[in-house]
Design an enzyme around this catalytic site. Structure first.
Site, short mmCIF file in Angstrom:
data_model
loop_
_atom_site.label_atom_id
_atom_site.label_comp_id
_atom_site.label_asym_id
_atom_site.label_seq_id
_atom_site.Cartn_x
_atom_site.Cartn_y
_atom_site.Cartn_z
N ARG A 74 62.73 47.13 37.72
CA ARG A 74 62.85 46.08 38.72
C ARG A 74 63.97 46.43 39.69
O ARG A 74 64.96 47.05 39.32
CB ARG A 74 63.16 44.74 38.06
CG ARG A 74 61.99 44.04 37.44
CD ARG A 74 62.39 42.67 36.93
NE ARG A 74 63.28 42.73 35.79
CZ ARG A 74 64.58 42.47 35.82
NH1 ARG A 74 65.15 42.12 36.97
NH2 ARG A 74 65.32 42.54 34.74
N GLY A 213 57.41 44.74 36.54
CA GLY A 213 57.45 43.46 37.21
C GLY A 213 57.30 43.55 38.71
O GLY A 213 57.00 42.55 39.38
N ALA A 265 69.75 43.59 26.67
CA ALA A 265 70.46 44.31 25.60
C ALA A 265 71.17 43.38 24.64
O ALA A 265 72.17 43.74 24.04
CB ALA A 265 71.44 45.32 26.19
N SER A 266 70.63 42.18 24.46
CA SER A 266 71.24 41.23 23.52
C SER A 266 70.32 40.89 22.35
O SER A 266 70.54 39.92 21.65
CB SER A 266 71.63 39.94 24.27
OG SER A 266 72.68 40.19 25.19
N LYS A 268 66.84 40.24 22.12
CA LYS A 268 65.80 39.21 22.20
C LYS A 268 64.47 39.67 21.59
O LYS A 268 63.87 38.96 20.78
CB LYS A 268 65.59 38.80 23.66
CG LYS A 268 64.54 37.72 23.84
CD LYS A 268 64.41 37.30 25.29
CE LYS A 268 63.98 38.46 26.16
NZ LYS A 268 63.61 38.03 27.52
N ASN A 395 64.64 52.81 30.65
CA ASN A 395 63.78 51.64 30.79
C ASN A 395 62.31 51.98 30.49
O ASN A 395 61.41 51.32 30.96
CB ASN A 395 63.89 51.05 32.20
CG ASN A 395 63.31 49.65 32.31
OD1 ASN A 395 63.49 48.82 31.42
ND2 ASN A 395 62.61 49.38 33.39
N ARG A 428 75.48 39.49 24.15
CA ARG A 428 76.22 40.53 23.44
C ARG A 428 77.71 40.39 23.77
O ARG A 428 78.14 40.60 24.89
CB ARG A 428 75.71 41.91 23.86
CG ARG A 428 76.43 43.09 23.23
CD ARG A 428 75.89 44.39 23.77
NE ARG A 428 74.56 44.68 23.26
CZ ARG A 428 74.30 45.44 22.19
NH1 ARG A 428 75.31 45.99 21.53
NH2 ARG A 428 73.08 45.66 21.79
N ASN A 524 69.29 38.29 10.86
CA ASN A 524 69.55 37.22 11.82
C ASN A 524 68.81 35.94 11.47
O ASN A 524 69.19 34.85 11.89
CB ASN A 524 69.17 37.67 13.23
CG ASN A 524 70.01 38.84 13.71
OD1 ASN A 524 71.11 39.07 13.21
ND2 ASN A 524 69.50 39.59 14.68
#
Length: 613
Positions: A74, A213, A265-266, A268, A395, A428, A524
């Site tokens: 993107r 996208g 980068a957290s 998901k 990516n 993060r 988690n």
């Protein structure tokens, strides 16, 4: 000149509004041919793409594509939300007046599809019969066959779906023109790329890309930006960059549905596709609804409902492996029809590889090409297996339909959606945020989402350790000014009688040596189980100035060996660090015009509680 009416009628696409739309843009872009596509055309289109060299075989029923090397992600600076009212300008929506930007994009598109086929893609970003169907329908016009194949995997594509709409005029008009990618001036003052959502006209105009996208217009441009606008304009729903899962307790039969926003980068996607840790697997099962977009609305029963409008997954391949995300690997197994983009590719064996897929690079470099198509074997020896000289683009992606994900929820395609029990945010960050903290007040939950962020890294602009704020994880996707967006959230939640519990999670706390304190991935689930226990009143936690945190004995740690001192650190609130953070949050919020007073009240309440702690 192509007889558009004849082509559309023969394909069964008889909606006169569609005819008008296609004829207009065929006149602008001037394709040589027009073809209407449905999902049933997939096998034929795949074969055509293979024969044309647009795809390469990547195993039985798997495919590989390589994009132009300047067209790999993107482009936020070229992505624009346009309307006719300057009051729609926000901090993050990169607003332009429609009268200013539309002629520029249309000028670039004029004649740009000559010699090509215009594909007409009728699609739905919802299950047929959904209460949000009127906002889910779209027609994408594209001159790129690979885009068609990716859209078939990411949306419900079919003439029959489209012709059964209750409101035949209510559809998003989306136009994608690839352009001459090698001569668009990417990244220069003469850059000709524009990715524009004309929100108040429900029109999407993207020129100058064939990737992700930028080109799959049902995904981000429609599913997030246009839907973000439509949800507010209709006052009916929220469109968010959220994952959506269900946690099934097989012992009680109870299901809990949790949506959540996470900056890049957290974690998901790994969270959305997670498998319960082995010792808890007999009792708990995680169902996957989606890893990227959720639409939320209030049902007739006063509950908040949600769905994933997408039909597939468009996942980042880097670091995806049997430990981090076994379900993702299964979703791209042989026979799934998955398409890999910009990974490494072996021209002899048709294998794909990316950094993190296995601990080591392939032993034999013969036949391997990097994401630009260059042979690894022709590199200097010290660059053949070096992280400084990657094989796959950071990516690089895989595209696969939802039905290929092993833990796809059986309720995924229910047009009624599923009731939302919890909403989580997670960025993060090495400190300040505990493993989990619950937030009982909905306005404070919205405030927490607006101040969501992840730490800056060497790859991102900012001061190391300082948050790059990403409101609700929607920073690149907002169509609305932030104050209006926040008020819309509050208005929706005010209609909900059985309100979801908000919480903030953090899997990335570190020790003094930089090591992670929490094992992450499957483990988690334990934090989310506590969250649902708290919602149901089975645990009480410990009140802090920034929410409720678990006591050590309330977390289900069965089968997990973790040092008691580390657990204390994972659940601690560093008040001094938070006092520093609260000042930064205030500066962040001040840039947004028209924030609701209830958001400022929540901010002052947290600040006061920290002062008194």
């Amino acid at each position: 000149m192509v007889d558009v009416d004849k082509v559309l009628d023969e394909a069964g696409l008889k909606n006169p509004h569609v005819h008008e739309f296609v004829k207009h843009w065929a006149g602008v872009t001037q394709p040589d041919r027009i073809e209407v596509v449905s999902a049933s055309d997939d096998a034929r289109l795949l074969q055509e793409a293979l024969e044309a060299g647009e795809l390469e075989p990547a195993g039985e029923g798997l495919y590989y594509s390589q994009s132009y090397h300047k067209d790999t992600a993107r482009s936020e600076e070229r992505t624009i939300v346009a309307t006719s009212d300057p009051a729609d300008k926000g901090v993050y929506n990169n607003w332009r007046h429609a009268d200013e930007i539309k002629p520029v994009v249309i000028g670039n598109m004029t004649g740009a599809s000559q010699g090509k086929t215009m594909y007409v893609i009728p699609y739905l970003m919802a299950a047929p019969g959904s209460p949000l169907e009127a906002y889910a329908a779209g027609i994408e016009l594209t001159d790129n066959r690979n885009v068609v194949l990716q859209m078939i995997r990411m949306a419900r594509v079919g003439v029959d779906l489209f012709e059964n709409l209750k409101d035949p005029e209510s559809f998003v008009r989306a136009v994608h023109v690839t352009g001459d990618l090698e001569n668009l001036g990417q990244g220069t003052p003469d850059d000709k790329r524009y990715f524009v959502t004309v929100a108040d006209e429900r029109t999407i105009l993207h020129f100058g890309s064939s990737y992700g996208g930028n080109a799959l217009l049902g995904k981000i441009a429609h599913g997030l930006r246009q839907a973000n606008w439509d949800g507010w304009a209709s006052r009916k729903f929220l469109a968010e960059q959220y994952m959506l899962i269900a946690i099934q307790d097989k012992e009680t039969g109870k299901k809990y549905h949790i949506a959540g926003g996470f900056p890049s980068a957290s974690g998901k996607t790994n969270l959305a596709m997670m498998v319960a840790p082995g010792v808890l697997g007999d009792r708990y099962y995680v169902e996957f609804f989606g890893d990227d977009i959720a639409w939320l609305w209030v049902g007739d029963d006063g509950k908040l409902y949600g769905m994933n409008p997408e039909f597939g997954v468009f996942g980042v391949a880097i670091d995806t492996n049997a430990i981090t995300n076994p379900n993702a690997l299964a979703a791209v197994r042989e026979g799934t029809g998955a398409i890999f983009t910009n990974t490494a590719y072996n021209v002899n064996t048709h294998e794909t590889w990316w950094e993190g897929k296995s601990p080591d690079y392939p032993e034999d470099v013969e036949g391997w090409r990097d994401w630009k198509g260059h042979l690894i074997s022709e590199r200097p020896a010290d660059e053949q297996r070096s992280k400084a000289h990657v094989w796959a683009h950071p990516n690089c992606r895989f595209t696969s339909t939802m039905t290929n994900v092993p833990n796809e929820s059986p309720d995924y395609n229910d047009p009624a959606g599923v009731p939302i029990d919890g909403i989580i945010y997670g960025g993060r960050t090495r400190d300040r945020e505990p493993l989990i903290r619950a937030i009982e007040d909905p306005a404070e939950g919205v405030y927490d989402g607006l101040t969501l962020g992840a730490e800056a890294t060497a790859a991102a602009e900012g001061v190391a350790g300082q948050l790059r704020y990403d409101p609700m994880s929607m920073r690149p996707f907002l169509a609305l000014p932030e104050g209006r967006y926040a008020q819309h959230w509050l208005d929706i939640l005010d209609q909900v009688t059985d309100k979801p519990l908000f919480a903030h999670v953090n899997w990335f706390q570190r020790d003094a040596d930089g090591g992670y304190l929490w094992p992450g991935y499957s483990e988690n689930l334990r934090a989310l189980l506590w969250m649902m226990d708290f919602r149901e009143g089975r645990v009480t936690g410990t009140k802090t100035p920034v929410g409720i945190v678990p006591t050590k004995d309330e977390l289900n740690l069965e089968g997990l060996e973790i040092d008691d001192a580390i657990l204390d650190q994972l659940l601690a609130i560093d008040v001094d660090r938070w006092k520093q953070e609260i000042g930064l949050r205030e500066e962040h919020l001040k840039q947004f015009g028209g924030l609701p007073e209830r958001i400022w009240e929540a901010h002052r309440r947290v600040a006061q509680d920290l002062d008194e702690a």
